[in-house]
Design a protein around this motif. Structure first.
Motif, mmCIF file in Angstrom:
data_model
loop_
_atom_site.group_PDB
_atom_site.id
_atom_site.type_symbol
_atom_site.label_atom_id
_atom_site.label_comp_id
_atom_site.label_asym_id
_atom_site.label_seq_id
_atom_site.Cartn_x
_atom_site.Cartn_y
_atom_site.Cartn_z
ATOM 1 N N TRP A 1 -87.381 83.167 45.070
ATOM 2 C CA TRP A 1 -88.307 81.763 44.866
ATOM 3 C C TRP A 1 -88.583 82.176 43.975
ATOM 4 C CZ3 TRP A 1 -93.083 81.168 43.755
ATOM 5 C CH2 TRP A 1 -94.190 82.105 44.407
ATOM 6 N N ARG A 2 -89.692 83.217 42.945
ATOM 7 C CA ARG A 2 -90.062 82.957 42.177
ATOM 8 C C ARG A 2 -89.045 83.762 40.801
ATOM 9 N NH1 ARG A 2 -93.953 86.968 44.117
ATOM 10 N NH2 ARG A 2 -95.885 85.963 43.940
ATOM 11 N N ASN A 3 -87.555 83.779 41.385
ATOM 12 C CA ASN A 3 -86.715 83.819 39.844
ATOM 13 C C ASN A 3 -86.463 82.173 40.370
ATOM 14 O OD1 ASN A 3 -83.582 83.967 39.861
ATOM 15 N ND2 ASN A 3 -84.489 86.753 39.270
ATOM 16 N N THR A 4 -86.036 81.565 40.500
ATOM 17 C CA THR A 4 -85.157 80.733 40.586
ATOM 18 C C THR A 4 -86.680 79.534 40.001
ATOM 19 O OG1 THR A 4 -84.920 80.246 43.294
ATOM 20 C CG2 THR A 4 -84.528 78.437 41.930
ATOM 21 N N MET A 5 -87.652 79.661 39.974
ATOM 22 C CA MET A 5 -89.171 79.499 38.992
ATOM 23 C C MET A 5 -88.900 79.787 37.935
ATOM 24 S SD MET A 5 -93.340 79.013 39.517
ATOM 25 C CE MET A 5 -93.933 80.580 39.617
ATOM 26 N N TYR A 6 -88.966 81.285 37.463
ATOM 27 C CA TYR A 6 -88.832 81.462 36.354
ATOM 28 C C TYR A 6 -87.240 80.982 35.628
ATOM 29 C CZ TYR A 6 -93.118 83.379 37.835
ATOM 30 O OH TYR A 6 -94.723 83.241 37.790
#
Ligand code: MGD
Ligand code: MGD
Ligand code: SF4
Ligand code: SF4
Ligand code: SF4
Ligand code: SF4
Ligand code: SF4
Lengths: 759, 453, 252
Positions: free
Chosen positions: B188-193
């Motif tokens: 999800w971090r990747n998606t957010m960033y």
């Protein structure tokens, strides 16, 4: 630590936040209770929604008897204003008079008859039960010829209620009808009786006077008829073109009237009469009096040379002669006396001396001077006024078991008598104490039966103001709203009791209203032919509408002095209770402008109205000269113990710039032990430490003659007051303009009544 | 060119790892800190505030004539603190001061969060916050507009603009770093960033445009920041209250704001350095430079205070004179002298280089300065309102427990916001730190033998 | 009119404080300090007329009293020459009112009668008007104040009861002015006559120290009174252009 991961943590934070928010919203949404509208399909009489109805009536918050106009809407009283057509108040009212609404709507009113039960607490009863219990007892006593074991103690009512009381007591055969009020000016009546031979108060024409010397009379605040005096004061100041009245106030502690005066002169307490005689002496000595009795006066006043008087009073001789000269030179001039000056051991002599001043400059019966009132048109009964000694006698009789029933109406002697009168224990000796009060005051709390009466705004009555305004005046007090609670009018209660003791043949009236109408027939008869032609009902309606009735016929202005009076003129030095060494200060108790004799203390508006001189609210204080305070190392808010030979009070200090160094002053009005949530347990009651020093002629309490001792306690409180710093620091906020040659304006306030008076 | 790091052997990758680690790796200490800050916020800020909302603002100590109190001084304080970051960052960016680079991201965050706290304080301050939107100009059926003559409305406008500008500024400057983090995270971090980095690929064109836009905003924000605090000062100076009606107030407030803001940066730098392990990036050099700046600001601030006293005395008017005397010797005088000690006397220590380069003393001083500056804002309100034209209306105001609790809570609120920030934003600007480093050599893949090519 | 000149016109009006060319009525009060005895009947009248709540001892102790009109007291001199002077102080209905400019939501503004009005509904409670008012006559509702039942039965139905978070102050008894104007309008659209309407404080003042009326009518009592040589305005140097004139106390 507990293993909380991020998810858990966020949930917790979220849940916490939501529940706090939800709780908050829940409280908000459940806050307002449902309210219902009153259907006016069948509207009550006198009520049209959205329209004000005004009723004229009489103020009963103090003995002045101002006429009032009460604005009502939807059957509720909304505002009390002065009745424009009433000659005493002329459309104006004092603060206390306006606060009368809060007597009507007071949350602490007595709502139904009550009886003390076996456990000593009150339980509610029906009117029938209450009236029967009292009526049966009265009937029994009367039948047994022991009616004189009944006493009726009332506040100083006038008019037909007074007459009703009188008839009632006559039926019982009891002489014990007592009108008692703390502030009744017994000495003033006695002095007038002595000097003028008239047991009535004259009319003081402040409006037209150009120099007023007031010896201790706080005429703008509590003395006799403050609203009417204020009207006169205002008219005299800047009223007529090019004329401005001058006011000089002589008193040990600056009162409201002292502040309004052009000159405030502190004289040693109790020496006001000596000062007046000093003035009189100077007037005669300067050849400014040329009456036939000049020599008699000169002989009587020989000792009162300016220097001798200056010595005794502490007022410089130059001031005395200056005052005397201007009192002669300024016409018309007027001297009045009362208040603290009359409340000394030499009170009557002092006020006679003041009358003498008026006599010497020929003010009597003159415009701008002192005018005699005609005989009141209705019942006016001064002879029942009870002095402190009379109250002592009553208490003594009770202690000797001579009183079986005591009926108390509207007066609160437990609060307004010093404990030395032992009135509280006297009450305990009386088998049946009946209170007709609307409130649970200190006296009512000790009653056995409470038959609560209406407030004045719910009941019928009438009034013939004393003093009048120079001509005959009467006013009808009519109910302005329907009774809020299960209470009854005092007159109706008395009439009911009279019926129960079998006096209905002598007192046949079914209600106070009926009795009033009966009584006013006599006044109607005095009317001119036109009035008579219209019939009584039309007359009555017109009186109710106008709220006041008056005749333009003036009283007798001719006056000749009984020569015996002159020889008796003289004022002895005042006597104080307590030695000067043990009790270095003289206590100056004064009626609070807000609470009168304490009766206003249950009105939240009055509690939150700053005291005019100090801006203090909600409490008591003792006023002290700045230098005295400095010597004693006291500052504002320091609690001190005030010790008299008869009691002790603890009260905070207020530094008062205009009080004599050896005098301390405490306002009367607070210090209630009962009397509802707003009054109870607040401040102190200086009456409680007064010494039973008497004025010998009248037997009244010399309430300004108590010596006290002041000692610091080391404790402090914060005075609740609204004023910040009461020095203007050169900011020229209150601007003044110089003395002589002042241009004065003649603009005065304007009034066109827009109020429709309905009855 | 000065070197921003103490270790010269740092590689690009070290920076990436340090910073990404600070985002991805979360130890229990962080949670303890967040939980503490969060619950203190709830307990000390929101709970008393709700209490006040429910019962009325009487929960605070304000009265007549002291109708304004700590809520407003806290508001000025936080607005002042906000000047730490963005403004400073802009100035330093434009003057190409490379030492700024390691610290400016968190400084800008401070700006943003101070503004958020300040805006919240507006809500806490007014009697009916549920109608606060009436102070905004929005078209409505009633054709009712706010009063554009009101300094308070200028304030609303200025602060709204300032928040918007600062948000865009910090966000824009972070885009390359978001991209860097994106490339090193998953899930999800990747998606957010990915979303946050707006498809940043690091092309020349992108870098060029970023620099251009960034500089443009920096130029724009400086006058904005100056105007914001000038306008805040006008809330007071536009009145005719003695001791508030002062022409010097605008510069006074701006200088005061930068002063307390800079002190705030020192405090935050110290904390970041200790807690996030940024010793390499935040160095003595930063403290030395910030110290010099603080010293200059302190001297200007002292000068303005002296001028204020002088003009008050010179006016000779009873009102001004009284207000002045009251400030110096009246009810609140102990606070006044505390302020003088903390803001005018103590900062003189910074003449010494040794003092400036010592971390703990600088921390203590920076906190003292901000206590002094808070006092200043409090006194401006409290002393002036207590002594106005009509002596009969004089009175004193003392803050209530609710106010003090909310004041404490506001720091917790700020901390909470900051703690959330460090987990989302790369708190040190990676690409700009890299800019200051020598370009790394590409190591040959073959085992080193002989001299490099 | 072009768009631009309309804008300019609007702007000019907007810039001018109290942007009426001439007030319809110009309500004015005079206070004769030589007559005022400090009796505070005016304060009580205002309290009763305008539904001003009693805040209680604790709140007063904290300085939270509500007094649309207060009587200020200033001592001069020392014993035995001390004297006390009183000054009733209420909203001065300044025609250049500092309180009006600062209100962010225009909850207080100048109306066509020269009155400084206070719109309780609109007020968001910033209290800045109270700071800006040099006379300190604005009072704030720090709480919702109740009336111990049945005291609420006295409330004047013509006047709003204010809730927490709202500023309030003397309105020159606007409800009475409105009523008088309505009556005058119904009555053949005549103008309100001098003396036809009086604020509660003026109505009750036992010394007639207060005079109220329309300054636009040169014959009105208030016009005559404010032309008195003793007339001055408190803090006139601040150029608030107030509508309350004080008549100097006479030192005789
Ligand atoms: N008889 C009758 N009743 C009606 C209606 C009707 O037509 N006739 N219409 C209904 C409708 S639609 C409505 S909206 C309501 C309106 O009912 P209300 O809201 O009660 O309206 P008003 O009576 O116009 O004004 C209320 C009060 O505000 C005062 N006021 C005016 N200007 C100001 C100011 O600047 N400041 C302050 N503080 N007070 C001010 C007025 O003096 C008046 O006392 O009435 C409803 N009820
Ligand atoms: N000068 C001034 N102007 C005002 C106001 C003010 O206080 N003073 N108040 C303002 C406010 S708050 C309001 S709400 C408006 C109200 O303004 P309007 O809505 O114009 O109100 P009315 O004049 O009461 O009613 C309008 C018409 O409806 C008719 N009518 C009545 N019953 C019915 C029905 O059942 N059906 C139909 N079709 N017609 C019906 C009436 O006869 C009347 O002609 O006025 C606004 N204008
Ligand atoms: S002086 Fe005041 S309290 Fe007394 S009767 Fe008149 S209005 Fe009532
Ligand atoms: S009512 Fe009249 S005399 Fe009394 S304080 Fe008010 S203005 Fe003065
Ligand atoms: S007196 Fe104060 S509240 Fe009234 S108009 Fe003037 S500035 Fe405004
Ligand atoms: S308190 Fe109300 S009236 Fe006063 S400035 Fe704020 S919003 Fe306007
Ligand atoms: S004019 Fe009305 S609102 Fe103003 S002080 Fe007088 S009574 Fe109160």
């Amino acid at each position: 630590m507990p293993n909380i991961d991020r998810r858990e943590f966020l949930k917790l934070v979220g849940a916490g936040g939501v529940s706090v928010g939800a709780g908050f919203m829940l409280r908000e949404s459940t806050k307002h209770p449902r309210e219902y509208l009153i259907p006016h399909v069948v509207a009550p009489e006198d009520i049209s929604s959205g329209l004000s109805t005004w009723y004229n009536s009489v103020c009963s918050m103090c003995p002045a008897g101002c006429g009032i106009s009460v604005r009502t809407r939807e059957g509720r009283a909304k505002k009390i204003e002065g009745n424009l057509s009433h000659p005493v108040s002329q459309g104006r009212l004092c603060a206390l008079g306006q606060a009368g609404l809060q007597a009507l709507y007071n949350p602490d009113r007595l709502t139904a008859p009550m009886r003390r039960n076996g456990e000593g607490t009150f339980e509610e009863i029906t009117w029938e039960q209450g009236l029967k219990q009292v009526g049966d007892r009265l009937d029994l006593l009367r039948a047994a010829g022991r009616g004189n074991r009944v006493a009726l103690l009332t506040t100083g009512v006038r008019g037909h209620l007074a007459q009703l009381f009188e008839s009632f007591m006559r039926q019982l055969g009891s002489p014990r009808l007592l009108h008692y009020d703390y502030d009744h000016p017994h000495t003033l009546y006695a002095a007038n009786q002595q000097f003028f031979g008239e047991d009535r108060l004259p009319y003081y024409d402040l409006q037209n006077t150009r120099l007023l010397l007031s010896f201790g009379a706080d005429y703008l605040s509590n003395w006799i008829s403050p609203v009417h005096h204020s009207l006169g004061f205002g008219e005299s100041r800047q009223g007529p073109a090019d004329v401005r009245g001058r006011f000089v106030q002589i008193e040990p502690r600056m009162s409201i009237s002292g502040a309004a005066a052009d000159e405030w002169i502190p004289a040693r307490p109790g020496t006001e009469g000596i000062l007046a005689l000093g003035l009189a002496h100077h007037i005669i000595a300067e050849g400014n009096y040329s009456g036939a009795d000049r020599d008699a006066w000169m002989a009587a006043l020989a000792d009162y040379t300016a220097d001798a008087v200056a010595e005794q009073t502490g007022v410089p001789a130059t001031t005395i002669t200056r005052l005397a000269d201007s009192f002669v030179d300024t016409a018309p001039s007027l001297a009045i006396g009362g208040g603290s000056a009359g409340n000394h051991s030499n009170g009557v002599d002092t006020l006679v001396a003041v009358n003498a001043l008026n006599y010497l400059v020929g003010n009597i019966g003159q415009e701008g001077g002192l005018v005699f009132n005609p005989e009141p048109a209705g019942p006016a009964l001064q002879q029942h006024q009870a002095s402190y000694s009379t109250m002592l006698e009553l208490a003594e009789a009770a202690h000797h078991g001579e009183i079986d029933v005591l009926i108390i109406n509207g007066t609160n002697p437990v609060f307004t008598l010093p404990p030395t009168a032992e009135f509280e224990s006297a009450l305990a000796q009386i088998p049946l104490v009946v209170s007709l009060s609307s409130f649970l005051d200190e006296t009512t709390a000790l009653a056995d039966v409470i038959l609560p009466s209406h407030t004045y705004l719910e009941s019928w009555g009438d009034d013939f103001p004393e003093p009048g305004v120079g001509f005959s005046v009467g006013a009808v007090s009519q109910p302005v709203v329907s009774p809020l609670y299960n209470t009854r009018g005092t007159g109706d209660i008395i009439l009911d009791l009279a019926r129960r003791m079998g006096s209905s043949s002598v007192m046949p009236w079914q209600s106070m209203e009926e009795f009033l109408k009966y009584g006013w027939q006599r006044i109607y008869q005095r009317g001119d032919s036109q009035t008579l032609a219209q019939g009584f009902d039309a007359f009555w309606t017109s009186v109710l509408k106008a709220g006041a009735w008056g005749e333009t016929k003036s009283g007798n202005t001719a006056f000749s002095l009984n020569p015996d009076v002159i020889a008796g003129i003289g004022v002895a030095p005042p006597e104080f209770s307590g030695s000067e060494d043990d009790y270095p200060f003289i206590l100056h108790p004064y009626l609070s402008p807000n609470f009168h004799d304490g009766r206003g203390a249950n009105l939240p508006w009055m509690q939150e109205l700053p005291d005019p001189m100090t801006s203090i609210m909600y409490g008591s204080w003792v006023e002290m000269n700045p230098l005295t305070a400095q010597q004693m190392e006291l500052s504002e808010g320091d609690l001190v113990d005030i010790q008299s030979p008869h009691g002790q009070l603890r009260v905070p200090v207020f530094i008062y710039p205009a009080i004599m160094p050896n005098v301390i002053a405490i306002p009367i009005g607070q210090g209630h032990g009962e009397y509802g949530r707003y009054a109870k347990d607040r401040g102190v009651n200086p009456i409680q430490i007064l010494s039973p020093q008497l004025e010998p002629v009248t037997g009244s309490l010399a309430s300004s003659a108590t010596r006290v001792n002041v000692s610091a306690t080391g404790k402090r409180v914060k005075l609740v007051k609204t004023g910040g710093t009461s020095r203007d620091l050169g900011r020229n906020i209150i601007q003044t303009t110089g003395g002589s040659g002042v241009e004065v304006s003649s603009v005065s306030s304007n009034s066109i009544p827009i109020t429709e008076v309905t009855s | 060119m000065t070197t921003p790091t103490e270790r010269n052997d740092l590689g690009y990758n070290d920076i990436h790892e340090d910073v990404v680690r600070s985002i991805v790796k979360t130890g229990p200490k962080y949670y303890i800190a967040l939980a503490t800050a969060g619950s203190v916020t709830l307990l000390c800020f929101f709970f008393p505030w709700f209490y006040q909302l429910y019962y009325g603002i009487g929960a605070a100590g304000m009265n007549h004539p002291g109708v304004w109190g700590t809520y407003l001084s806290s508001f000025i304080f936080w607005i002042g603190l906000s000047h730490s970051g963005t403004l400073l960052s802009c100035v330093l960016h434009l003057t190409n001061s490379s030492w700024r680079k390691a610290m400016y991201r968190s400084a800008e965050a401070m700006t943003l969060f101070s503004l958020v706290v300040a805006a919240t304080y507006v809500m806490v301050h007014v009697g009916r916050p549920w109608f606060i939107h009436w102070a905004l100009p929005y078209p409505n059926q009633m054709e009712l507009w706010p009063n554009f003559r009101s300094p308070l409305l200028f304030d609303v406008m200025a602060i709204a603009t300032y928040i918007t500008g600062s948000t865009i500024f910090i966000y824009m400057g972070s885009i390359p770093d978001f991209a860097a983090v994106r490339d090193r995270t998953s899930g999800w971090r990747n998606t957010m960033y990915t979303l946050l980095s707006l498809g940043w690929r690091g092309t020349d064109k992108e870098w060029h445009r970023l620099h251009w836009a960034y500089t443009f905003l920096a130029v724009l924000i400086i006058p904005l920041a100056v105007s914001v605090h000038s306008i805040v000062s006008w809330d007071f100076a536009m009145s005719i209250v003695p001791a508030l009606h002062q022409t010097i107030f605008a510069p006074y407030f701006v200088v005061g704001a930068i002063y307390s803001g800079t002190a705030g940066i020192v405090t935050v730098m110290f904390v970041l350095r200790k807690t996030m392990g940024f010793e390499q990036y935040i160095t003595k050099l930063h403290f030395d430079n910030l110290g010099k700046l603080l010293l200059v600001l302190s001297l200007i601030w002292t000068y303005i205070n002296a001028v204020e006293l002088f003009t008050g005395w010179y006016s000779g008017s009873s009102e001004e004179y009284e207000a002045l005397g009251y400030k110096l010797f009246g009810f609140y005088a102990p606070l006044y002298w505390e302020m003088i000690l903390f803001c005018a006397v103590a900062p003189l220590l910074m003449f010494s280089t040794r003092f400036r380069t010592s971390f703990v003393p600088m921390l203590i001083l920076s906190i003292a300065i901000n206590i002094g500056m808070y006092t200043e804002r409090f006194l401006i309100i409290a002393t002036s309102l207590s002594r106005q034209y009509l002596p009969d209306a004089w009175g004193v105001y003392v803050p209530s427990l609710v106010e003090i609790s909310i004041m404490v809570g506001s720091f917790a609120l700020f901390t909470t916001l900051f703690l959330v920030f460090v987990k989302i934003f790369p708190s040190v600007s990676m690409y700009e730190v890299k800019e200051t480093m020598a370009t790394p050599k590409i190591e040959p893949l073959a085992p080193a033998s002989g001299s490099p090519a | 009119m072009s768009l631009f000149s309309r804008f300019l016109d609007g702007w000019r009006k907007y810039r001018k404080p109290g942007y009426y060319e001439k007030f319809d009525y110009h309500w004015t009060m005079t206070v004769d300090l030589d007559k005022c005895t400090g009796c505070e009947a005016c304060m009580m009248a205002c309290q009763a007329e305008n539904n001003i709540p009693v805040v209680g001892e604790d709140e007063v102790a904290r300085g939270r009293e509500l007094q649309w009109i207060r009587v200020e007291r200033y001592w001069e001199g020392e014993y035995p020459n001390a004297r006390l002077r009183f000054m009733p102080m209420m909203c001065q209905h300044c025609d250049a009112a500092p309180c009006e400019t600062v209100c962010p939501v225009s909850a207080t503004y100048h109306n066509q009668d020269g009155l400084n009005t206070q719109i309780y509904n609109r007020c968001i409670g910033t209290r800045s008007c109270a700071v800006y008012c040099p006379y300190e006559v604005r009072y704030f509702n720090y709480y919702d104040h109740g009336w111990d039942s049945p005291l609420e039965q006295q409330l004047n139905p013509d006047v709003t009861v204010r809730g927490k978070g709202v500023m309030e102050k003397c309105t020159f008894c606007i409800q009475r002015i409105r009523q008088a104007k309505d009556l005058a309008k119904d009555d053949d659209r005549r103008r309100v006559q001098d003396g036809e309407m009086q604020p509660a404080c003026v109505q009750t003042c036992p010394t007639k120290a207060l005079v109220f009326g329309d300054r636009n009518d040169p014959e009105s009592q208030v016009s005559l009174s404010m032309d008195d040589p003793r007339s001055y305005r408190v803090l006139d140097e601040l150029n608030t252009d107030s509508s309350v004139f004080y008549l100097k106390k006479v030192d005789a």
